[in-house]
Design a protein around this motif. Structure first.
Motif, PDB file in Angstrom:
ATOM      1  N   ALA A 196      80.951  15.503  91.228  1.00  0.00           N
ATOM      2  CA  ALA A 196      80.853  14.186  91.865  1.00  0.00           C
ATOM      3  C   ALA A 196      81.718  14.162  93.110  1.00  0.00           C
ATOM      4  O   ALA A 196      82.712  14.870  93.206  1.00  0.00           O
ATOM      5  N   GLY A 197      81.342  13.337  94.051  1.00  0.00           N
ATOM      6  CA  GLY A 197      82.146  13.191  95.244  1.00  0.00           C
ATOM      7  C   GLY A 197      81.445  12.306  96.280  1.00  0.00           C
ATOM      8  O   GLY A 197      80.329  12.621  96.680  1.00  0.00           O
ATOM      9  N   PRO A 198      82.100  11.219  96.645  1.00  0.00           N
ATOM     10  CA  PRO A 198      83.303  10.644  96.027  1.00  0.00           C
ATOM     11  C   PRO A 198      83.007  10.222  94.580  1.00  0.00           C
ATOM     12  O   PRO A 198      81.874   9.958  94.224  1.00  0.00           O
TER      13      PRO A 198
ATOM     14  N   ASN B  43      73.883  14.771 100.048  1.00  0.00           N
ATOM     15  CA  ASN B  43      73.913  13.496 100.742  1.00  0.00           C
ATOM     16  C   ASN B  43      74.830  13.638 101.951  1.00  0.00           C
ATOM     17  O   ASN B  43      75.487  14.664 102.122  1.00  0.00           O
ATOM     18  N   PRO B  44      74.908  12.624 102.804  1.00  0.00           N
ATOM     19  CA  PRO B  44      75.740  12.755 104.007  1.00  0.00           C
ATOM     20  C   PRO B  44      77.221  12.947 103.723  1.00  0.00           C
ATOM     21  O   PRO B  44      77.958  13.421 104.585  1.00  0.00           O
ATOM     22  N   PHE B  45      77.662  12.576 102.523  1.00  0.00           N
ATOM     23  CA  PHE B  45      79.087  12.661 102.204  1.00  0.00           C
ATOM     24  C   PHE B  45      79.471  13.952 101.493  1.00  0.00           C
ATOM     25  O   PHE B  45      80.580  14.448 101.660  1.00  0.00           O
ATOM     26  N   SER B  46      78.569  14.478 100.670  1.00  0.00           N
ATOM     27  CA  SER B  46      78.971  15.581  99.812  1.00  0.00           C
ATOM     28  C   SER B  46      77.787  16.451  99.418  1.00  0.00           C
ATOM     29  O   SER B  46      76.626  16.043  99.535  1.00  0.00           O
ATOM     30  N   THR B  47      78.122  17.639  98.927  1.00  0.00           N
ATOM     31  CA  THR B  47      77.155  18.566  98.340  1.00  0.00           C
ATOM     32  C   THR B  47      77.604  18.850  96.914  1.00  0.00           C
ATOM     33  O   THR B  47      78.718  19.333  96.696  1.00  0.00           O
ATOM     34  N   LEU B  48      76.736  18.538  95.956  1.00  0.00           N
ATOM     35  CA  LEU B  48      77.115  18.599  94.552  1.00  0.00           C
ATOM     36  C   LEU B  48      76.177  19.530  93.797  1.00  0.00           C
ATOM     37  O   LEU B  48      74.953  19.442  93.931  1.00  0.00           O
ATOM     38  N   ASN B  49      76.748  20.414  92.983  1.00  0.00           N
ATOM     39  CA  ASN B  49      75.956  21.338  92.179  1.00  0.00           C
ATOM     40  C   ASN B  49      76.538  21.430  90.777  1.00  0.00           C
ATOM     41  O   ASN B  49      77.751  21.589  90.605  1.00  0.00           O
ATOM     42  N   ALA B  50      75.664  21.324  89.782  1.00  0.00           N
ATOM     43  CA  ALA B  50      76.055  21.499  88.379  1.00  0.00           C
ATOM     44  C   ALA B  50      75.015  22.395  87.722  1.00  0.00           C
ATOM     45  O   ALA B  50      73.809  22.209  87.932  1.00  0.00           O
ATOM     46  N   ALA B  51      75.462  23.365  86.936  1.00  0.00           N
ATOM     47  CA  ALA B  51      74.536  24.298  86.310  1.00  0.00           C
ATOM     48  C   ALA B  51      74.975  24.600  84.891  1.00  0.00           C
ATOM     49  O   ALA B  51      76.165  24.831  84.630  1.00  0.00           O
ATOM     50  N   SER B  52      74.008  24.586  83.973  1.00  0.00           N
ATOM     51  CA  SER B  52      74.258  24.928  82.575  1.00  0.00           C
ATOM     52  C   SER B  52      73.278  26.022  82.184  1.00  0.00           C
ATOM     53  O   SER B  52      72.086  25.771  81.991  1.00  0.00           O
TER      54      SER B  52
ATOM     55  N   ASP C  67      80.408  22.428  91.109  1.00  0.00           N
ATOM     56  CA  ASP C  67      80.978  22.570  92.446  1.00  0.00           C
ATOM     57  C   ASP C  67      80.703  21.294  93.233  1.00  0.00           C
ATOM     58  O   ASP C  67      79.545  20.859  93.331  1.00  0.00           O
ATOM     59  N   ALA C  68      81.755  20.719  93.783  1.00  0.00           N
ATOM     60  CA  ALA C  68      81.625  19.501  94.582  1.00  0.00           C
ATOM     61  C   ALA C  68      82.374  19.703  95.898  1.00  0.00           C
ATOM     62  O   ALA C  68      83.540  20.107  95.894  1.00  0.00           O
ATOM     63  N   VAL C  69      81.700  19.422  97.003  1.00  0.00           N
ATOM     64  CA  VAL C  69      82.290  19.595  98.320  1.00  0.00           C
ATOM     65  C   VAL C  69      82.128  18.308  99.111  1.00  0.00           C
ATOM     66  O   VAL C  69      81.018  17.770  99.217  1.00  0.00           O
ATOM     67  N   LEU C  70      83.237  17.804  99.633  1.00  0.00           N
ATOM     68  CA  LEU C  70      83.211  16.679 100.570  1.00  0.00           C
ATOM     69  C   LEU C  70      83.326  17.235 101.980  1.00  0.00           C
ATOM     70  O   LEU C  70      84.190  18.078 102.247  1.00  0.00           O
TER      71      LEU C  70
ATOM     72  N   ALA D 252      82.415  19.612 104.970  1.00  0.00           N
ATOM     73  CA  ALA D 252      81.898  20.973 105.040  1.00  0.00           C
ATOM     74  C   ALA D 252      82.718  21.883 104.154  1.00  0.00           C
ATOM     75  O   ALA D 252      83.856  21.580 103.801  1.00  0.00           O
ATOM     76  N   ALA D 253      82.129  23.013 103.823  1.00  0.00           N
ATOM     77  CA  ALA D 253      82.787  23.935 102.891  1.00  0.00           C
ATOM     78  C   ALA D 253      84.130  24.427 103.413  1.00  0.00           C
ATOM     79  O   ALA D 253      85.025  24.732 102.636  1.00  0.00           O
ATOM     80  N   PHE D 254      84.280  24.515 104.746  1.00  0.00           N
ATOM     81  CA  PHE D 254      85.511  25.060 105.295  1.00  0.00           C
ATOM     82  C   PHE D 254      86.321  24.029 106.078  1.00  0.00           C
ATOM     83  O   PHE D 254      87.305  24.360 106.719  1.00  0.00           O
ATOM     84  N   SER D 255      85.916  22.773 106.024  1.00  0.00           N
ATOM     85  CA  SER D 255      86.665  21.743 106.749  1.00  0.00           C
ATOM     86  C   SER D 255      86.579  20.409 106.034  1.00  0.00           C
ATOM     87  O   SER D 255      86.246  19.391 106.615  1.00  0.00           O
ATOM     88  N   GLY D 256      86.827  20.442 104.752  1.00  0.00           N
ATOM     89  CA  GLY D 256      86.771  19.225 103.973  1.00  0.00           C
ATOM     90  C   GLY D 256      87.587  19.371 102.708  1.00  0.00           C
ATOM     91  O   GLY D 256      88.728  19.821 102.734  1.00  0.00           O
ATOM     92  N   ALA D 257      86.986  18.990 101.575  1.00  0.00           N
ATOM     93  CA  ALA D 257      87.654  19.079 100.282  1.00  0.00           C
ATOM     94  C   ALA D 257      86.677  19.648  99.277  1.00  0.00           C
ATOM     95  O   ALA D 257      85.455  19.482  99.400  1.00  0.00           O
ATOM     96  N   SER D 258      87.199  20.320  98.264  1.00  0.00           N
ATOM     97  CA  SER D 258      86.324  20.915  97.262  1.00  0.00           C
ATOM     98  C   SER D 258      86.962  20.858  95.887  1.00  0.00           C
ATOM     99  O   SER D 258      88.186  20.832  95.746  1.00  0.00           O
ATOM    100  N   ALA D 259      86.105  20.845  94.866  1.00  0.00           N
ATOM    101  CA  ALA D 259      86.522  20.949  93.471  1.00  0.00           C
ATOM    102  C   ALA D 259      85.542  21.883  92.783  1.00  0.00           C
ATOM    103  O   ALA D 259      84.322  21.698  92.893  1.00  0.00           O
ATOM    104  N   ASN D 260      86.061  22.881  92.094  1.00  0.00           N
ATOM    105  CA  ASN D 260      85.221  23.879  91.442  1.00  0.00           C
ATOM    106  C   ASN D 260      85.715  24.113  90.024  1.00  0.00           C
ATOM    107  O   ASN D 260      86.913  24.272  89.805  1.00  0.00           O
ATOM    108  N   ALA D 261      84.776  24.140  89.075  1.00  0.00           N
ATOM    109  CA  ALA D 261      85.115  24.396  87.670  1.00  0.00           C
ATOM    110  C   ALA D 261      84.097  25.365  87.088  1.00  0.00           C
ATOM    111  O   ALA D 261      82.909  25.311  87.421  1.00  0.00           O
ATOM    112  N   ARG D 262      84.580  26.232  86.197  1.00  0.00           N
ATOM    113  CA  ARG D 262      83.696  27.221  85.583  1.00  0.00           C
ATOM    114  C   ARG D 262      84.217  27.551  84.185  1.00  0.00           C
ATOM    115  O   ARG D 262      85.409  27.816  84.011  1.00  0.00           O
ATOM    116  N   SER D 263      83.325  27.541  83.213  1.00  0.00           N
ATOM    117  CA  SER D 263      83.648  27.961  81.851  1.00  0.00           C
ATOM    118  C   SER D 263      82.568  28.934  81.405  1.00  0.00           C
ATOM    119  O   SER D 263      81.373  28.668  81.574  1.00  0.00           O
TER     120      SER D 263
END
Length: 375
Positions: free
Chosen positions: A83-85, A126-135, A143-146, A148-159
């Motif tokens: 999610a993001g925001p 969307n214009p604010f973020s790129t969101l990916n979830a995979a099961s 993976d959530a990016v606010l 751009a990938a190299f000029s913004g914010a990111s959160a990544n989780a993996r199990s």
């Protein structure tokens, strides 16, 4: 060519004898491995919470930017959330609950994507973020990016499930340029947490918190300047000179705050966390630093919070009054992993042992012996 089995009647008779013998005459044991596991990860580089006892329902207004979580278990859970925001679970789940209870058609929160077991990959752009979830079988990612990938914010989780039965979780959050209240600016923020369990003891964990700089107007550090009492003050001097540094630039590496002065006279000098706390208190900000928290099954990386009180609102129709506090949490990453293999022992005369013993007797009696016509 025909194939026929020799001694069919003898085989049946001996099979019956073998089964009885296995249950009554040949006590034995058999082992069965039962594997259980759980693995989860949560990451977000930034969270804000606004609290006031007079807010509706008394609940804080919160927001994350961005947010990612994963959860994988041996009982079938394989969930990913990006999610993001992210306004928090109450705001996201609220419309769905209202729709279910009242039959209304409130729109769902758009900057949010989930994937559950068997759903594969899902995404939202969307214009604010790129969101990916995979099961997928044995692995869930979020993976959530606010920005751009190299000029913004990111959160990544993996199990994920490992090849030999263990599990691993990783969480990482980053923020390039983060601006908080009181004109606090943080650059180059990164937080990482990892946990691996091979099923034979405590999880192996690691974590990291670092940032390139924290600056804020009026941030001052004053060096200690007291002399031992026996020395006294120099003649004709009423106070000791102290070194005062204004406009400090703070960084954080390897569990240590580092100090750089604006004029460059001090570069990356270690500074005590208590002194950092005092420097922020002088500009009306309460700063806390939390050391990494390690448990048997996982780790929460080190983190920082900043809080400040907003001016009280004048009388108004909303009923909100008193002190409103804003809390900012930065650099959150947590990971846990637990895999356990239990060996179950079956006692004398149980079905698995009986089956094996009966097969042995049947083989001894010649069950597997065949001959072709004309042999």
């Amino acid at each position: 060519m025909k194939v026929r089995t020799v001694g069919l009647r003898l085989t049946a008779a001996m099979g019956a004898v073998g089964c009885v013998a296995a249950y009554t005459l040949l006590p034995s044991t058999a082992n069965a491995d039962v594997s259980t596991f759980t693995a989860s990860a949560i990451a977000y580089p930034f969270r804000t919470a606004t609290t006031n006892p007079t807010l509706p329902l008394g609940m804080p207004y919160e927001g994350y930017g961005p947010f990612a979580s994963t959860n994988l278990t041996s009982i079938g859970a394989a969930d990913a959330v990006a999610a993001g925001p992210y306004p928090g679970p109450v705001a996201v789940q609220g419309p769905g609950l209202v729709n279910a209870i009242t039959g209304a058609q409130l729109p769902t929160y758009p900057f949010f994507v989930t994937a559950e077991a068997g759903e594969g990959a899902r995404s939202v752009d969307n214009p604010f973020s790129t969101l990916n979830a995979a099961s997928n079988p044995g692995v869930v990612t979020a993976d959530a990016v606010l920005g751009a990938a190299f000029s913004g914010a990111s959160a990544n989780a993996r199990s994920e499930r490992l090849e030999f039965g263990g599990v691993r979780s990783t969480a990482e959050s980053t923020y390039d340029i983060l601006e908080l209240a009181n004109n606090i600016e943080i650059r180059g923020l990164r937080s990482v947490a990892s946990a691996v369990s091979e099923g034979n003891g405590e999880a192996v964990t690691s974590s990291l918190l670092e940032f390139d700089s924290i600056t804020a107007p009026g941030l001052i550090y004053q060096t200690p300047c007291a002399l031992p009492p026996q020395l006294g003050l120099p003649e004709g001097q009423g106070e000791l000179p102290c070194t005062k540094s204004e406009g400090l630039v703070l960084s954080f590496r390897n569990g240590q705050f580092l100090l750089t002065t604006p004029d460059g006279t001090k570069q990356a000098q270690p500074i005590d966390a208590g002194a950092v706390k005092s420097a922020f208190a002088a500009i009306g900000v309460k700063m806390t630093y939390q050391e990494p928290v390690v448990t048997k099954d996982g780790v929460t990386a080190a983190g920082m919070t900043f809080s400040t009180d907003l001016p009280e609102l004048p009388d108004n129709e909303t009923g909100i009054a008193g002190v409103t506090t804003q809390l900012f949490e930065i650099g959150f990453a947590a990971a846990s992993a637990k895999a356990q293999t239990t060996v179950s022992t079956f006692g004398a005369g149980t079905a698995p042992a009986a089956a094996l013993t009966a097969l042995g007797l049947l083989a001894f009696a010649g069950v597997g012996r065949t001959r072709t016509t004309g042999e």
